[in-house]
Write a protein that holds these residues in place. Sequence first.
Motif, PDB file in Angstrom:
ATOM      1  N   GLU A 171       0.862  -1.178   0.000  1.00 51.69           N
ATOM      2  CA  GLU A 171       0.000   0.000   0.000  1.00 51.69           C
ATOM      3  C   GLU A 171       0.903   1.233   0.000  1.00 51.69           C
ATOM      4  O   GLU A 171       1.895   1.302   0.713  1.00 51.69           O
ATOM      5  CB  GLU A 171      -0.891  -0.025   1.234  1.00 51.69           C
TER       6      GLU A 171
ATOM      7  N   CYS B  50       1.222   4.555   0.907  1.00 56.76           N
ATOM      8  CA  CYS B  50       1.729   5.309   2.056  1.00 56.76           C
ATOM      9  C   CYS B  50       2.536   4.424   2.996  1.00 56.76           C
ATOM     10  O   CYS B  50       3.568   4.843   3.539  1.00 56.76           O
ATOM     11  CB  CYS B  50       0.577   5.962   2.810  1.00 56.76           C
ATOM     12  N   ASP B  51       2.095   3.199   3.190  1.00 58.47           N
ATOM     13  CA  ASP B  51       2.827   2.283   4.051  1.00 58.47           C
ATOM     14  C   ASP B  51       4.199   1.981   3.454  1.00 58.47           C
ATOM     15  O   ASP B  51       5.205   1.941   4.163  1.00 58.47           O
ATOM     16  CB  ASP B  51       2.041   0.992   4.246  1.00 58.47           C
TER      17      ASP B  51
ATOM     18  N   VAL C 280       5.992   3.865   1.371  1.00 60.77           N
ATOM     19  CA  VAL C 280       6.829   5.057   1.488  1.00 60.77           C
ATOM     20  C   VAL C 280       7.381   5.186   2.906  1.00 60.77           C
ATOM     21  O   VAL C 280       8.567   5.453   3.122  1.00 60.77           O
ATOM     22  CB  VAL C 280       6.034   6.324   1.089  1.00 60.77           C
ATOM     23  N   ARG C 281       6.503   4.970   3.883  1.00 65.25           N
ATOM     24  CA  ARG C 281       6.947   5.092   5.284  1.00 65.25           C
ATOM     25  C   ARG C 281       7.948   3.997   5.651  1.00 65.25           C
ATOM     26  O   ARG C 281       8.895   4.254   6.402  1.00 65.25           O
ATOM     27  CB  ARG C 281       5.729   5.025   6.211  1.00 65.25           C
TER      28      ARG C 281
ATOM     29  N   ARG D  43       9.023  14.110   6.391  1.00 68.69           N
ATOM     30  CA  ARG D  43       7.565  14.056   6.373  1.00 68.69           C
ATOM     31  C   ARG D  43       7.109  13.973   4.920  1.00 68.69           C
ATOM     32  O   ARG D  43       7.353  14.879   4.133  1.00 68.69           O
ATOM     33  CB  ARG D  43       6.977  15.296   7.043  1.00 68.69           C
ATOM     34  N   THR D  44       6.478  12.887   4.579  1.00 68.16           N
ATOM     35  CA  THR D  44       6.055  12.666   3.209  1.00 68.16           C
ATOM     36  C   THR D  44       4.546  12.803   3.102  1.00 68.16           C
ATOM     37  O   THR D  44       3.807  12.220   3.887  1.00 68.16           O
ATOM     38  CB  THR D  44       6.475  11.258   2.722  1.00 68.16           C
ATOM     39  N   GLN D  45       4.107  13.606   2.152  1.00 69.15           N
ATOM     40  CA  GLN D  45       2.672  13.819   1.943  1.00 69.15           C
ATOM     41  C   GLN D  45       2.105  12.681   1.096  1.00 69.15           C
ATOM     42  O   GLN D  45       1.969  12.784  -0.109  1.00 69.15           O
ATOM     43  CB  GLN D  45       2.451  15.177   1.256  1.00 69.15           C
ATOM     44  N   CYS D  46       1.790  11.575   1.771  1.00 70.14           N
ATOM     45  CA  CYS D  46       1.292  10.414   1.025  1.00 70.14           C
ATOM     46  C   CYS D  46      -0.079  10.672   0.425  1.00 70.14           C
ATOM     47  O   CYS D  46      -0.459  10.026  -0.545  1.00 70.14           O
ATOM     48  CB  CYS D  46       1.224   9.192   1.945  1.00 70.14           C
ATOM     49  N   GLY D  47      -0.834  11.592   1.012  1.00 69.90           N
ATOM     50  CA  GLY D  47      -2.173  11.833   0.510  1.00 69.90           C
ATOM     51  C   GLY D  47      -2.207  12.622  -0.777  1.00 69.90           C
ATOM     52  O   GLY D  47      -3.248  12.731  -1.420  1.00 69.90           O
TER      53      GLY D  47
ATOM     54  N   ILE E 103       5.770  10.562  -5.739  1.00 72.24           N
ATOM     55  CA  ILE E 103       6.035  10.924  -4.347  1.00 72.24           C
ATOM     56  C   ILE E 103       7.530  10.779  -4.095  1.00 72.24           C
ATOM     57  O   ILE E 103       8.089   9.690  -4.236  1.00 72.24           O
ATOM     58  CB  ILE E 103       5.231  10.037  -3.382  1.00 72.24           C
TER      59      ILE E 103
ATOM     60  N   SER F 260      11.010  11.394  -1.678  1.00 69.58           N
ATOM     61  CA  SER F 260      11.593  11.597  -0.354  1.00 69.58           C
ATOM     62  C   SER F 260      13.105  11.708  -0.515  1.00 69.58           C
ATOM     63  O   SER F 260      13.695  11.077  -1.384  1.00 69.58           O
ATOM     64  CB  SER F 260      11.256  10.436   0.588  1.00 69.58           C
TER      65      SER F 260
END
Length: 238
Positions: A118, A120-121, A123-124, A140-144, A152, A154
Amino acid sequence: MPRRRDLLLLSVALLVVVIVPAVLVAGCFRSMREEFDTAPDTEELEDVARSAAATQARHRAQAWVDEQIRFLTKARPWLVDHGGSVVDTCSAWRLPMSFTWSVSCERVVTRYFAADRELCDGVRQVSRWAFSRGWGTEPRTQCGAPVCPQGIRSRWTDPDPDPDPGAPARWAEIVTLWSGRECRPPATSLANDGYPTRSPYFQAEVRRPDLREVSTRALSTHRHFVQVMIKPVYFSQE
């Protein structure tokens, strides 16, 4: 006669004390200006890039980058490897008001992955890996935000990786870029970050696959296409 002789002696003294030093100083400034204005040419940069010292440093840098990728894929096994690219460049630069040129070499290695995590998961998870390896602070990554058109991104920088015994440089960075099937082909290639922004330069090595082909292959079986770029500055010469 004595007066004429005194004038002659005064002229000689003036020549020795004032004019000769002035000529010497002017010559020094002229030489410094020529050095200031003349940058190393491509052949000189190639000599630096092909030197034994730079070659050894380049090999150490690649071994260090390979180690970082191994750490990443071991920690995040859901990243499926799809090859990579290399852009290795030596370029000349100078500080403001400096009379001398310096040469530095950087190696930009970009690895391509497919992932079904998924977004955002995923990326984190990669962010946490970079943070755990000591790459600065966790960004801080703007996954939304919408994935397209830029994906996206980083970025982590490590201004002093010397505590790592295998580190080849005094400065390095990691950049990741995520895109999805809706962005095919990716609008941005991290491999482009390896192309020099200053001149003169010499490219010691360039290996780049067709990004459209790689991303199409990756996205045919997975939801996301991930680029991971590691860029160490591995050699410098004054």
